[in-house]
Scaffold this active site. Structure first.
Site, mmCIF file in Angstrom:
data_model
loop_
_atom_site.group_PDB
_atom_site.id
_atom_site.type_symbol
_atom_site.label_atom_id
_atom_site.label_comp_id
_atom_site.label_asym_id
_atom_site.label_seq_id
_atom_site.Cartn_x
_atom_site.Cartn_y
_atom_site.Cartn_z
ATOM 1 N N CYS C 84 0.769 -1.144 -0.083
ATOM 2 C CA CYS C 84 0.071 -0.067 -0.011
ATOM 3 C C CYS C 84 0.884 1.236 -0.027
ATOM 4 C CB CYS C 84 -0.858 0.051 1.290
ATOM 5 S SG CYS C 84 -1.503 -1.529 1.782
ATOM 6 N N HIS C 102 -5.382 0.982 5.768
ATOM 7 C CA HIS C 102 -6.198 0.098 4.636
ATOM 8 C C HIS C 102 -6.876 -1.115 5.393
ATOM 9 C CE1 HIS C 102 -6.957 -2.063 1.211
ATOM 10 N NE2 HIS C 102 -5.609 -2.988 1.294
ATOM 11 N N HIS C 104 -9.445 -4.477 5.620
ATOM 12 C CA HIS C 104 -10.147 -5.499 4.801
ATOM 13 C C HIS C 104 -11.220 -6.015 5.212
ATOM 14 C CE1 HIS C 104 -6.149 -7.387 2.358
ATOM 15 N NE2 HIS C 104 -6.655 -6.129 2.085
ATOM 16 N N GLU C 126 -26.996 9.947 11.498
ATOM 17 C CA GLU C 126 -26.355 11.078 12.531
ATOM 18 C C GLU C 126 -24.932 10.669 12.506
ATOM 19 O OE1 GLU C 126 -27.086 13.396 14.427
ATOM 20 O OE2 GLU C 126 -25.503 13.676 15.717
ATOM 21 N N HIS C 177 -12.543 -5.742 -2.119
ATOM 22 C CA HIS C 177 -11.421 -5.544 -1.300
ATOM 23 C C HIS C 177 -11.347 -5.002 -0.278
ATOM 24 C CE1 HIS C 177 -6.748 -4.722 -2.391
ATOM 25 N NE2 HIS C 177 -7.147 -4.388 -1.000
#
Lengths: 209, 209, 209, 209
Positions: C84, C102, C104, C126, C177
């Site tokens: 990443c 990141h 998953h 809200e 993903h």
């Protein structure tokens, strides 16, 4: 925190019951002061948790000792024994169980919603072996109607315990309410509790697909 | 970690409120700095958690002390009191409650999605006994519309508190938002929180079957 | 275990990142060595977690230091930086964010399943206030297509970051993903992570009703 | 509690197996004394957990050492080796795996409910990369029929292991029962366990939408 294995070997089973109540509370089975538990105190008496208290905070000195004939032999000040007490005793006398859990799990309520008449049928799961059946058998659990006062369930529970249709059951379901389930000792009750709740989640999930 | 039972007996209820916030965060009721809580500080004042902070990390010194008439009597530097403060005070004055939880649980939002008009009706659950009803009664909870600023909810909350249709409610639902729920003290608010959230999950699950 | 509040105040943000990875693993957001995280190392560099390791077991010395221009300035032996990394840097440069998660999470995948074209629209909650919107606004999140190699996502992520339709987003969803989400610092990224995952669960649950 | 990373580096892998059983029990994968696990003891032998015990309470001295040819080389008094032992050995011999988990997760059962013939197909998830596939490939997992005695599964498991349709599988599903899944060592088995259970939950959730 002493682990369950060590606690299970101790003569005094109250610390074990307290540890299980903490686990069961985390699992949502005894939320909001609901539910209850008992375990063996002596040959002919049980430790019974108090009513109206946060179950995950119960301590050993909070338990009532009650003989199987219903006589209270030890009574902590300021507490009342669980309303389930007569039901716990009826189950102990009829089945020989020495540990009973009264669960308020939502999965028990939702599973009982799928009853046919007065029976919840569970089949098609390997986990049935965990409560004494073959995976090819059907488990028939009694589902009794709820009542306004918990002790008024005692009659229906007692009837279900002697109903030959439910001879393989270690649990009595109460519609809209939860279930009573038991084992010969505390650790077997724990095992049955895990298996039954798994099965409740299983039938609910399959009904949804 | 000191357990809730010990904390509940202390004069200073802030450590208890902090411990509950950690539990409620784990349960997803006060995620992402959302939600709030208050408890009794003195005869006529409440400890109110700060806004805009991670609720599970709140420490005792972070609480604001606010009199029931709205006057701030103690104010930690660098923090702002919860936007819920006026609502907490309105609930405390109208009901006598001294502990209020503002929950952002998804189950509360989804349960309120099933409202009829301005009312969520919950029935057919033993767990209703945990919030003061019989299992055969219908619980009617008010569901008010959400607003852009939280303090603008105060009027609708106050109206709901005096609406005779909701006389048995210990909670006000806010559509798309969550709920306010309360008890006479912190441990009763905890009990009610567990029971109400169980009921929210129950009605949502039954709507799905 | 030192609590997050103490860790957040330390100059070295790596212990905080490790603690969050443990929490996020428990929540199912970085299962099976998946996912990743970064946080600020200096004015112009980030600490980036390694790839291919169990994220809940990452220790401070496992982080790579990478300048915003992509140069590696510190590299633990035997580890590779997260795939990443180029995406984290693109997000940091385009948004000013200094911490990116990141995730998953299954909820992110299921929420993105409900996209319309290349956009996931979230409204009527809200909790939108927790990511900088009003509760009456619509949040539009970009949903990009997945690729066989993670770094091939970089172009689509960069495009999404400058797309005016997504100007209020702190997240880019990747179909099938998960998502990238960020905050100006680590604790804001944590807050956004909790709010976005709540919203993902919310839209998924409402789609199911 | 020593963390998994430290335990993973120790020659004796039994404490690591115990720690994983505690985690897997919390996740509901080995409830009610169900499920099982094994890991490497020596070049040609495995540590195999006992049967009929609460898996989260297993201690290092409870493991059986069994050679890959089936000979028991160490046997704790009062315990029986898992009924899975022949299946664990068959998997170890056929695949080279040295750690196998037998999971009773409900998600595995529900995922297998969606099989086509004797195959569960999983596709369209980035998480497939965590078990050695590309995100664009289809994962075909064998689903074998359940049997009354667990060791009667051995033949079907062995057949599935050599079936070329399942060459990318690190798991064999058992209908109504759960799955066996493995890795070259304990930590890879843990990784695969997390990824497969994520995928099971993923296919179940998508089937429900």
């Amino acid at each position: 925190m002493t682990d369950l294995r060590t606690l299970a070997k101790q003569d005094d089973q109250r610390p074990l019951l307290c540890a299980l109540l903490r686990d069961f509370h985390r699992l949502g089975w005894v939320s909001g002061t609901g539910g209850g538990i008992c375990g063996p105190a002596s040959e002919d008496s049980l430790w019974i948790a108090p009513t109206g208290v946060h179950k995950e905070l119960v301590e050993p000195q909070d338990f009532f000792e009650m003989r199987l004939d219903g006589a209270l032999t030890s009574e902590p000040a300021g507490l009342r024994p669980s309303e389930c007490a007569p039901i716990f005793l009826a189950i102990a006398r009829a089945t020989g169980a020495r540990s009973v859990l009264h669960s308020h799990a939502l999965s028990a309520v939702l599973a009982a919603d799928g009853r046919q008449g007065d029976t919840l049928i569970i089949e098609g799961f390997e986990m049935l072996k965990g409560v004494g059946l073959s995976n090819t058998e059907k488990l028939s659990l009694p589902v009794i109607a709820n009542t306004e006062r918990e002790y008024d369930l005692t009659g229906s529970v007692s009837e279900a315990l002697t109903d030959p249709r439910f001879s393989k059951a270690h649990a009595v379901m109460v519609a809209d309410h939860g279930c009573y389930l038991w084992g010969s000792d505390v650790m077997e009750a724990k095992k049955h509790a895990e298996v039954y709740h798994w099965l409740f989640e299983g039938v609910v999930a399959r009904n949804r697909m």
